[in-house]
Write a protein that holds these residues in place. Structure first.
Motif, PDB file in Angstrom:
ATOM      1  N   SER A 180       0.835  -1.206   0.000  1.00 26.63           N
ATOM      2  CA  SER A 180       0.000   0.000   0.000  1.00 26.63           C
ATOM      3  C   SER A 180       0.869   1.254   0.000  1.00 26.63           C
ATOM      4  O   SER A 180       0.501   2.275  -0.588  1.00 26.63           O
ATOM      5  CB  SER A 180      -0.938  -0.002   1.213  1.00 26.63           C
ATOM      6  OG  SER A 180      -0.255   0.322   2.409  1.00 26.63           O
ATOM      7  N   PHE A 181       2.042   1.192   0.631  1.00 30.97           N
ATOM      8  CA  PHE A 181       2.978   2.317   0.599  1.00 30.97           C
ATOM      9  C   PHE A 181       3.415   2.598  -0.835  1.00 30.97           C
ATOM     10  O   PHE A 181       3.467   3.761  -1.271  1.00 30.97           O
ATOM     11  CB  PHE A 181       4.220   2.000   1.438  1.00 30.97           C
ATOM     12  CG  PHE A 181       4.029   2.108   2.926  1.00 30.97           C
ATOM     13  CD1 PHE A 181       2.822   1.788   3.522  1.00 30.97           C
ATOM     14  CD2 PHE A 181       5.064   2.511   3.745  1.00 30.97           C
ATOM     15  CE1 PHE A 181       2.651   1.865   4.892  1.00 30.97           C
ATOM     16  CE2 PHE A 181       4.907   2.601   5.107  1.00 30.97           C
ATOM     17  CZ  PHE A 181       3.696   2.279   5.691  1.00 30.97           C
ATOM     18  N   ALA A 182       3.746   1.520  -1.557  1.00 34.74           N
ATOM     19  CA  ALA A 182       4.211   1.674  -2.930  1.00 34.74           C
ATOM     20  C   ALA A 182       3.126   2.288  -3.812  1.00 34.74           C
ATOM     21  O   ALA A 182       3.405   3.144  -4.659  1.00 34.74           O
ATOM     22  CB  ALA A 182       4.654   0.322  -3.480  1.00 34.74           C
ATOM     23  N   LEU A 183       1.887   1.845  -3.609  1.00 29.99           N
ATOM     24  CA  LEU A 183       0.786   2.407  -4.389  1.00 29.99           C
ATOM     25  C   LEU A 183       0.577   3.882  -4.073  1.00 29.99           C
ATOM     26  O   LEU A 183       0.362   4.706  -4.972  1.00 29.99           O
ATOM     27  CB  LEU A 183      -0.496   1.622  -4.107  1.00 29.99           C
ATOM     28  CG  LEU A 183      -0.525   0.172  -4.612  1.00 29.99           C
ATOM     29  CD1 LEU A 183      -1.766  -0.544  -4.094  1.00 29.99           C
ATOM     30  CD2 LEU A 183      -0.485   0.131  -6.138  1.00 29.99           C
ATOM     31  N   ALA A 184       0.652   4.227  -2.801  1.00 29.92           N
ATOM     32  CA  ALA A 184       0.439   5.625  -2.396  1.00 29.92           C
ATOM     33  C   ALA A 184       1.536   6.530  -2.953  1.00 29.92           C
ATOM     34  O   ALA A 184       1.281   7.698  -3.272  1.00 29.92           O
ATOM     35  CB  ALA A 184       0.389   5.726  -0.878  1.00 29.92           C
ATOM     36  N   GLN A 185       2.768   6.001  -3.065  1.00 31.73           N
ATOM     37  CA  GLN A 185       3.870   6.792  -3.608  1.00 31.73           C
ATOM     38  C   GLN A 185       3.623   7.227  -5.042  1.00 31.73           C
ATOM     39  O   GLN A 185       4.081   8.281  -5.472  1.00 31.73           O
ATOM     40  CB  GLN A 185       5.167   5.969  -3.571  1.00 31.73           C
ATOM     41  CG  GLN A 185       5.803   5.904  -2.203  1.00 31.73           C
ATOM     42  CD  GLN A 185       7.030   5.028  -2.195  1.00 31.73           C
ATOM     43  OE1 GLN A 185       7.505   4.630  -1.154  1.00 31.73           O
ATOM     44  NE2 GLN A 185       7.567   4.712  -3.362  1.00 31.73           N
ATOM     45  N   THR A 186       2.869   6.433  -5.783  1.00 33.79           N
ATOM     46  CA  THR A 186       2.575   6.752  -7.185  1.00 33.79           C
ATOM     47  C   THR A 186       1.181   7.363  -7.328  1.00 33.79           C
ATOM     48  O   THR A 186       0.562   7.279  -8.391  1.00 33.79           O
ATOM     49  CB  THR A 186       2.687   5.481  -8.048  1.00 33.79           C
ATOM     50  OG1 THR A 186       1.817   4.465  -7.523  1.00 33.79           O
ATOM     51  CG2 THR A 186       4.114   4.968  -8.044  1.00 33.79           C
ATOM     52  N   ASP A 187       0.704   7.962  -6.236  1.00 37.06           N
ATOM     53  CA  ASP A 187      -0.587   8.664  -6.211  1.00 37.06           C
ATOM     54  C   ASP A 187      -1.784   7.745  -6.441  1.00 37.06           C
ATOM     55  O   ASP A 187      -2.864   8.207  -6.824  1.00 37.06           O
ATOM     56  CB  ASP A 187      -0.612   9.800  -7.251  1.00 37.06           C
ATOM     57  CG  ASP A 187       0.372  10.899  -6.906  1.00 37.06           C
ATOM     58  OD1 ASP A 187       0.600  11.127  -5.693  1.00 37.06           O
ATOM     59  OD2 ASP A 187       0.919  11.528  -7.833  1.00 37.06           O
ATOM     60  N   GLN A 188      -1.617   6.450  -6.196  1.00 38.84           N
ATOM     61  CA  GLN A 188      -2.746   5.522  -6.271  1.00 38.84           C
ATOM     62  C   GLN A 188      -3.334   5.330  -4.864  1.00 38.84           C
ATOM     63  O   GLN A 188      -3.353   4.231  -4.317  1.00 38.84           O
ATOM     64  CB  GLN A 188      -2.275   4.193  -6.856  1.00 38.84           C
ATOM     65  CG  GLN A 188      -1.675   4.302  -8.255  1.00 38.84           C
ATOM     66  CD  GLN A 188      -1.224   2.964  -8.794  1.00 38.84           C
ATOM     67  OE1 GLN A 188      -2.043   2.080  -9.105  1.00 38.84           O
ATOM     68  NE2 GLN A 188       0.084   2.782  -8.913  1.00 38.84           N
ATOM     69  N   ILE A 189      -3.800   6.435  -4.295  1.00 40.60           N
ATOM     70  CA  ILE A 189      -4.289   6.427  -2.908  1.00 40.60           C
ATOM     71  C   ILE A 189      -5.514   5.530  -2.771  1.00 40.60           C
ATOM     72  O   ILE A 189      -5.649   4.775  -1.793  1.00 40.60           O
ATOM     73  CB  ILE A 189      -4.630   7.857  -2.450  1.00 40.60           C
ATOM     74  CG1 ILE A 189      -3.445   8.801  -2.690  1.00 40.60           C
ATOM     75  CG2 ILE A 189      -5.001   7.859  -0.972  1.00 40.60           C
ATOM     76  CD1 ILE A 189      -2.220   8.454  -1.900  1.00 40.60           C
ATOM     77  N   ASP A 190      -6.409   5.611  -3.737  1.00 39.75           N
ATOM     78  CA  ASP A 190      -7.629   4.801  -3.674  1.00 39.75           C
ATOM     79  C   ASP A 190      -7.287   3.312  -3.700  1.00 39.75           C
ATOM     80  O   ASP A 190      -7.876   2.516  -2.969  1.00 39.75           O
ATOM     81  CB  ASP A 190      -8.533   5.166  -4.852  1.00 39.75           C
ATOM     82  CG  ASP A 190      -9.945   4.623  -4.675  1.00 39.75           C
ATOM     83  OD1 ASP A 190     -10.333   4.356  -3.516  1.00 39.75           O
ATOM     84  OD2 ASP A 190     -10.657   4.456  -5.686  1.00 39.75           O
ATOM     85  N   ALA A 191      -6.323   2.934  -4.542  1.00 44.80           N
ATOM     86  CA  ALA A 191      -5.917   1.531  -4.617  1.00 44.80           C
ATOM     87  C   ALA A 191      -5.262   1.085  -3.317  1.00 44.80           C
ATOM     88  O   ALA A 191      -5.477  -0.042  -2.856  1.00 44.80           O
ATOM     89  CB  ALA A 191      -4.960   1.336  -5.784  1.00 44.80           C
TER      90      ALA A 191
END
Length: 381
Positions: free
Chosen positions: A231-242
């Motif tokens: 989830s950290f990796a997703l948030a880093q690429t602005d995929q907050i919803d994912a």
């Protein structure tokens, strides 16, 4: 030893005060005196320039007046700032002697010169422990590195865990990385390797760490560490919803109330705040906290009241029968207690909580199941 050092310090202070006073009393030329001598020389030079015709008489008079003004100003400053040669000097000498003596007497009367500072003692013990840890880990590292087979997997994992405890994340990642290419490497080691890299970068998921996470999730989909850090990796690429959906989906699949759920919920709420979502809590996902509700009971709405009650009672009885075969199932006892509470059977609920009590007491104090059992036993007493 402490008294000798004190005497030396007193002597040094006395010398520092006495020497300047003695020098002033033995005719050392002050800054003011040297300035006045220079100005007097300038007066003589002006007179000679007028006599030789180098400057006019009027210019010479103006220069003479200015130089004399400076001489008077210098003399005035000397009068205001000079140290008195009598009482003032003796006052400095007396202060230089009595202040350190008085301080020494006071310290000897109420101090403890032979007892080390408690803070220093604690710090010394801590440094000794850290030094010992460094020695042991270095010895283990050298031993594992020198072995022909590359060192035992258990040894590298032990070393890596020790480095994690010491917060030497770069060395921990190196130790975990030594076993990733071996057949016995599991999703746990890939997740721990990724975690060490992420902690080393203060929460940033590097490409190497993300590949390790993906490998961990490929080997064991839904594993706790893999999902959390992914989830950290997703948030880093602005995929907050994912990132938010990844955590909440994993929470929804959990039946019990493990300790890691609090970290998941805190992180999910961090993402949810950015998305404008309402906060979630343990009660939204933990069956132990939710228990059977009135809505769950109404699922058999097509049945008569008698049949519905019989249906619910049979469900509870099956759960109770299962717990007789598995008495160590803490979550099962809590769910049974909650079911009896919903049905209004407080006596049976109390018995279920009592069955859960010894199991809950073995849990860490931060486990909410422990507090849940204690709270309900107090209420039902």
């Amino acid at each position: 030893m402490i008294y000798m050092l004190g005497a030396i310090l007193v002597a040094m202070v006395l010398v520092a005060f006495v020497v300047p006073v003695i020098r002033n009393r033995t005719g050392v030329v002050s800054h003011s005196e040297s300035a006045q001598a220079m100005l007097n020389d300038q007066l003589g030079e002006v007179e000679r320039d007028v006599a030789r015709g180098l400057i006019s008489t009027e210019d010479g008079r103006s220069a003479t007046v200015e130089i004399q003004r400076r001489i008077i100003a210098t003399d005035r400053r000397e009068t205001l700032t000079s140290t008195p040669s009598g009482s003032g000097a003796w006052a400095m000498l007396l202060a230089a002697f009595f202040v350190p003596v008085a301080a020494t007497i006071l310290y000897l009367s109420i101090g403890s010169p032979m007892i080390p500072s408690s803070v220093f003692a604690d710090r010394s013990e801590e440094l000794e422990v850290l030094t010992r840890q460094d020695e042991l880990t270095q010895r283990l590292f050298l031993q594992l590195s020198s072995e022909e087979n590359g060192g035992a997997t258990e040894g590298w994992l032990l070393l890596a865990n020790a480095y994690m405890g010491m917060r030497k994340y770069d060395k921990a990642a190196d130790a975990y990385g030594r076993v990733l290419g071996r057949d016995e490497a599991t999703f746990v080691e890939f997740g721990q390797f990724a975690e060490a890299l992420i902690l080393q970068e203060n929460g940033f998921v590097t490409p190497v760490a993300e590949r390790a996470l993906d490998r961990s999730l490929q080997m064991e989909p839904g594993n706790i560490a893999g999902v959390y850090y992914k989830s950290f990796a997703l948030a880093q690429t602005d995929q907050i919803d994912a990132a938010y959906s990844l955590l909440t989906s994993r929470l929804a699949t959990e039946d019990g109330l493990p300790a890691w759920m609090e970290s998941y919920i805190a992180q999910a709420n961090f993402y949810g705040e950015k998305l404008g979502k309402a906060p979630i809590s343990l009660a939204d996902y933990a069956p132990v906290l939710k228990g059977p509700t009135a809505e769950d009971v109404a699922n058999a709405s097509d049945l008569s009241v008698e049949d519905r009650n019989a249906f619910i009672s049979s469900m509870v009885e099956r759960l109770a029968a299962r717990l007789e075969d598995k008495p160590d199932d803490l979550d099962g006892w809590l769910q049974l207690a909650r079911a009896y509470t919903v049905l209004g059977d407080q006596d049976q609920a109390l018995l279920a909580y009592r069955q859960a009590e010894p199991l809950a007491e073995a849990l860490p104090d931060n486990d909410q199941r422990k507090a849940l059992v204690r709270q309900n036993l107090q209420i039902t007493k």
